[in-house]
Scaffold this motif. Structure first.
Motif, PDB file in Angstrom:
ATOM      1  N   TRP A  94      22.925  12.854 -64.984  1.00  0.00           N
ATOM      2  CA  TRP A  94      24.132  12.447 -65.694  1.00  0.00           C
ATOM      3  C   TRP A  94      24.118  12.956 -67.134  1.00  0.00           C
ATOM      4  N   PHE A  95      22.998  12.776 -67.821  1.00  0.00           N
ATOM      5  CA  PHE A  95      22.902  13.232 -69.208  1.00  0.00           C
ATOM      6  C   PHE A  95      22.897  14.755 -69.298  1.00  0.00           C
ATOM      7  N   LEU A  96      22.232  15.418 -68.365  1.00  0.00           N
ATOM      8  CA  LEU A  96      22.209  16.880 -68.373  1.00  0.00           C
ATOM      9  C   LEU A  96      23.601  17.429 -68.106  1.00  0.00           C
ATOM     10  N   GLU A  97      24.322  16.816 -67.197  1.00  0.00           N
ATOM     11  CA  GLU A  97      25.672  17.273 -66.898  1.00  0.00           C
ATOM     12  C   GLU A  97      26.597  17.081 -68.099  1.00  0.00           C
ATOM     13  N   THR A 141      28.728  19.058 -59.991  1.00  0.00           N
ATOM     14  CA  THR A 141      27.833  20.100 -60.488  1.00  0.00           C
ATOM     15  C   THR A 141      28.060  21.425 -59.783  1.00  0.00           C
ATOM     16  N   SER A 142      28.609  21.388 -58.572  1.00  0.00           N
ATOM     17  CA  SER A 142      28.806  22.637 -57.841  1.00  0.00           C
ATOM     18  C   SER A 142      30.022  23.401 -58.329  1.00  0.00           C
ATOM     19  N   SER A 143      30.840  22.785 -59.212  1.00  0.00           N
ATOM     20  CA  SER A 143      32.080  23.421 -59.622  1.00  0.00           C
ATOM     21  C   SER A 143      31.988  24.129 -60.965  1.00  0.00           C
ATOM     22  N   PHE A 144      30.813  24.052 -61.600  1.00  0.00           N
ATOM     23  CA  PHE A 144      30.658  24.714 -62.880  1.00  0.00           C
ATOM     24  C   PHE A 144      30.730  26.228 -62.695  1.00  0.00           C
ATOM     25  N   GLN A 194      23.370  28.608 -67.015  1.00  0.00           N
ATOM     26  CA  GLN A 194      23.097  28.872 -65.604  1.00  0.00           C
ATOM     27  C   GLN A 194      21.803  28.179 -65.150  1.00  0.00           C
ATOM     28  N   LYS A 195      20.805  28.185 -66.018  1.00  0.00           N
ATOM     29  CA  LYS A 195      19.533  27.550 -65.680  1.00  0.00           C
ATOM     30  C   LYS A 195      19.706  26.041 -65.538  1.00  0.00           C
ATOM     31  N   LYS A 196      20.501  25.445 -66.427  1.00  0.00           N
ATOM     32  CA  LYS A 196      20.735  23.994 -66.362  1.00  0.00           C
ATOM     33  C   LYS A 196      21.513  23.629 -65.099  1.00  0.00           C
TER      34      LYS A 196
END
Length: 220
Positions: free
Chosen positions: A200-203, A9-12, A22-24
Motif C-alpha cells: 500500500w505504501f509503495l503503491e 498495480t497491474s495498470s501502471f 519499473q523496478k518498484k
C-alpha cells in the motif's frame, strides 16, 4: 509518460526508460503474487481447522452419554469451549480472507480506493487480530479451566485401543493438528498484513512519483 489507475498495480504504465519506477512496479507485482498465495494457504488451512474441529465435536456429541451410565466415555465436567473458540475464530478468519481474495481478483473492486484499502490493510488487520485472539483464547481457556477439555481428555487416553468411536488417538491428533494450523494461520495473517501494508505504501509512493513527474514542466 502513460496513465495510472489508482489501486491496481497491474495498470501502471510508465516510460520504459524509467527504471526506478519499473523496478518498484515489478516488486509490487511479485509481492502481490506472494500475498495472494499466503491468503490462499491461510484460507485453506482455516477451512481444514473447521473440518477437524467439527469432526471432533461431532464424535463427542454422538458418543457422549449421561453420567449415570457405568461405561461413560467422557467426563461430565468436560469443557468444549477451547474447541468452540478455535472453530468460531477460524470461520471468521476464513470469511475475511475470502473477501480479501475476491477483492484482490476483481479488477473493478481493486480500482476503487475503499476496496483496495480493504484488500491491502483493513481486512488483513482484522484477520490478524482474530487469529491472535483465537489462539490466545484457546490457550487461556485450555490452561485455566480446571475441567478436562476435548484436547486434554482425548490425548490422555490416546493410547487406549478402541474398536469403534470415539477413537481417542485419532481425535487427539485432529485436535493438535487444528491447534498447530491455527498457529500457522496466525503467523500467515501477520505476514499478509505486513506485506499488504508495504504494498500500500509503495503503491502510494509510485502514484505520487508518477503524478509529480507528469505535472512537472520539465516532463511536459
Amino acid at each position: 509518460m502513460g496513465s495510472e489507475k489508482h489501486g491496481d498495480t497491474s495498470s501502471f504504465e510508465v516510460d520504459s526508460q524509467d527504471h526506478s519506477i519499473q523496478k518498484k512496479i515489478k516488486t509490487l507485482r511479485h509481492d502481490e503474487t506472494i500475498r495472494i498465495g499466503m491468503l490462499a494457504l491461510a484460507t485453506a488451512m482455516g477451512i481444514t481447522i473447521l473440518g477437524l474441529g467439527a469432526d471432533v465435536y461431532s464424535v463427542y456429541q454422538h458418543t457422549h452419554v449421561p453420567g449415570d451410565y457405568l461405561l461413560a466415555l467422557w467426563p461430565d465436567e468436560l469443557s468444549v469451549a477451547p474447541t468452540a473458540v478455535l472453530v468460531a475464530g477460524s470461520a471468521i478468519v476464513v470469511l475475511v480472507n475470502l473477501v480479501t481474495l475476491i477483492v484482490s481478483k476483481v479488477e473493478f473492486l481493486r480500482s476503487k480506493r475503499l476496496f483496495h484499502s480493504l484488500t491491502s490493510i483493513i481486512a488483513p488487520f482484522i484477520g490478524t487480530v482474530l487469529a491472535v485472539v483465537t489462539v490466545g483464547e484457546f490457550w487461556a481457556i485450555n490452561a485455566s479451566n480446571t475441567d478436562d477439555t476435548l484436547l486434554s481428555w482425548t490425548c490422555r487416553w490416546k493410547s487406549v485401543p478402541m474398536g469403534q468411536q470415539p477413537y481417542f488417538g485419532t481425535l487427539c491428533h485432529e485436535n493438535w493438528a487444528a491447534v498447530i494450523m491455527a498457529i500457522v494461520v496466525m503467523v500467515l495473517e501477520i505476514g499478509i498484513l505486513a506485506l499488504g501494508s508495504y504494498q500500500w505504501f509503495l503503491e502510494r509512493h509510485i502514484v505520487t512519483t508518477v503524478r509529480s513527474r507528469q505535472d512537472s514542466p520539465v516532463m511536459s
